[in-house]
Each structure stands twice: as structure tokens, then as C-alpha cells.
Design a protein around this motif. Structure first.
Motif, PDB file in Angstrom:
ATOM      1  N   GLY A  79      58.175 -36.533  32.090  1.00 50.60           N
ATOM      2  CA  GLY A  79      57.414 -37.189  33.145  1.00 50.60           C
ATOM      3  C   GLY A  79      56.672 -38.430  32.695  1.00 50.60           C
ATOM      4  O   GLY A  79      55.891 -38.992  33.451  1.00 50.60           O
ATOM      5  N   HIS A  80      56.893 -38.858  31.460  1.00 50.65           N
ATOM      6  CA  HIS A  80      56.268 -40.082  30.949  1.00 50.65           C
ATOM      7  C   HIS A  80      57.227 -40.752  29.959  1.00 50.65           C
ATOM      8  O   HIS A  80      58.255 -40.189  29.604  1.00 50.65           O
ATOM      9  N   LEU A  81      56.845 -41.951  29.535  1.00 47.82           N
ATOM     10  CA  LEU A  81      57.713 -42.747  28.651  1.00 47.82           C
ATOM     11  C   LEU A  81      57.265 -42.710  27.190  1.00 47.82           C
ATOM     12  O   LEU A  81      57.773 -43.461  26.376  1.00 47.82           O
ATOM     13  N   ARG A  82      56.357 -41.826  26.850  1.00 44.51           N
ATOM     14  CA  ARG A  82      55.810 -41.800  25.489  1.00 44.51           C
ATOM     15  C   ARG A  82      56.629 -40.968  24.508  1.00 44.51           C
ATOM     16  O   ARG A  82      56.319 -40.957  23.313  1.00 44.51           O
ATOM     17  N   ALA A  83      57.650 -40.271  24.965  1.00 43.27           N
ATOM     18  CA  ALA A  83      58.435 -39.410  24.075  1.00 43.27           C
ATOM     19  C   ALA A  83      59.931 -39.620  24.318  1.00 43.27           C
ATOM     20  O   ALA A  83      60.625 -38.739  24.820  1.00 43.27           O
ATOM     21  N   PRO A  84      60.455 -40.810  23.956  1.00 47.05           N
ATOM     22  CA  PRO A  84      61.885 -41.039  24.166  1.00 47.05           C
ATOM     23  C   PRO A  84      62.734 -40.108  23.294  1.00 47.05           C
ATOM     24  O   PRO A  84      62.333 -39.736  22.191  1.00 47.05           O
ATOM     25  N   GLN A  85      63.876 -39.732  23.822  1.00 45.09           N
ATOM     26  CA  GLN A  85      64.809 -38.863  23.112  1.00 45.09           C
ATOM     27  C   GLN A  85      65.643 -39.711  22.148  1.00 45.09           C
ATOM     28  O   GLN A  85      66.266 -40.681  22.573  1.00 45.09           O
ATOM     29  N   PRO A  86      65.679 -39.380  20.858  1.00 46.86           N
ATOM     30  CA  PRO A  86      66.557 -40.117  19.948  1.00 46.86           C
ATOM     31  C   PRO A  86      68.029 -39.924  20.351  1.00 46.86           C
ATOM     32  O   PRO A  86      68.453 -38.798  20.610  1.00 46.86           O
ATOM     33  N   MET A  87      68.759 -41.027  20.416  1.00 47.78           N
ATOM     34  CA  MET A  87      70.167 -40.973  20.817  1.00 47.78           C
ATOM     35  C   MET A  87      70.981 -41.900  19.916  1.00 47.78           C
ATOM     36  O   MET A  87      70.775 -43.112  19.914  1.00 47.78           O
ATOM     37  N   SER A  88      71.914 -41.336  19.173  1.00 51.41           N
ATOM     38  CA  SER A  88      72.833 -42.119  18.350  1.00 51.41           C
ATOM     39  C   SER A  88      73.944 -42.669  19.225  1.00 51.41           C
ATOM     40  O   SER A  88      74.060 -42.296  20.401  1.00 51.41           O
TER      41      SER A  88
END
Length: 149
Positions: free
Chosen positions: A115-124
């Protein structure tokens, strides 16, 4: 509904513009491995960034799946697009595969999950995320998996 988010495969490092960078041979192989994870899934639409490497990724996935409908290309899936705009565009989509770039894909997955932009998912490159919920709402989706090729 399910939303799959696929980052394009590895791309060449130089081209006339970022939008014109093409997949490398390794990138094509990565995409084929990720596409195999989607076989048998109830995908109803494939929507890709207009950048060459994303469109090439989408076409490879389409071929692996034998997906009949045309791939939709949308300007709101470019690398620096606003994840909130993407969420707004998903309100009418069921079981959709989005093919795009970092930083958008990581930020979008984080937004849908937290619900926020502070924890982006790492994506290779060619990483594939699967999210699920009744509706595609910021903070309302569950991240089922992230698979790397």
C-alpha cells in the motif's frame, strides 16, 4: 483475480535510445524459462511497455503460451511510470500479465502488496511475480511468489 508482473529479459547495454534496446540471447533464454512458469495459467490479457525489449519479451511469452489475443502496448508501463497510474488502469482487468521494467515493476509490486512505495520488490531480469486478490487495490494484494529464471 491474479496479476503477473514480468520484468523484461536481459537487454543490450547500448542502443540509439533506451527505448530501442533489444534483448540479448541470454535475455531471450531467461524469458523462455520464465514463460514456462505461466503455462496453464488463466491469463486473459498481456500488456507490455512500448519499449523494444518489453515487446520482444511479450512476444516470446505469447509464443510459448500459444496465447491468441493481441498483446496490448501501453505507455503507462515504461520504466519511470507512476505505479499509482498502473493500479488505476488495472481496475477493469482480470488475470493479466504486465511486462515492464525496473524501477516500475519493483515499485508496483510493493505498492500492490504493502500500500506504499517505500518497500519495492527486488526484481532481476525476467523475474516473474504473481499477485492475487479480489480487486487490484494498493495494499490489498497478496504476493504469492517471485520466480527468477
Amino acid at each position: 483475480m491474479k496479476v503477473w508482473v514480468l520484468r523484461h529479459g536481459q537487454a543490450e547495454s547500448h542502443a540509439r535510445s533506451d527505448a530501442e534496446r533489444e534483448l540479448t540471447q541470454q535475455g531471450r533464454e531467461e524469458v523462455l524459462r520464465s514463460a514456462a512458469q505461466l503455462i496453464g495459467q488463466p491469463i486473459q490479457a498481456i500488456i507490455a511497455s512500448p519499449y523494444v525489449r518489453a515487446r520482444q519479451t511479450a512476444q516470446l511469452v505469447r509464443e510459448v503460451l500459444g496465447f491468441e489475443p493481441e498483446i496490448r502496448t501501453e505507455a503507462w508501463l515504461t520504466p519511470d511510470s507512476n505505479p499509482l497510474t498502473v493500479v488505476d488502469r488495472l481496475d477493469t482487468a482480470d488475470n493479466v500479465l504486465l511486462i515492464s521494467h525496473n524501477p516500475l515493476v519493483g515499485s508496483l509490486i510493493g505498492l500492490l502488496q504493502h500500500g506504499h512505495l517505500r518497500a519495492p520488490q527486488p526484481m532481476s531480469t525476467a523475474s516473474l511475480a504473481e499477485l492475487e486478490a479480489d480487486l487490484p487495490l494498493a495494499g490489498g494484494m497478496t504476493l504469492n511468489s517471485v520466480k527468477n529464471p
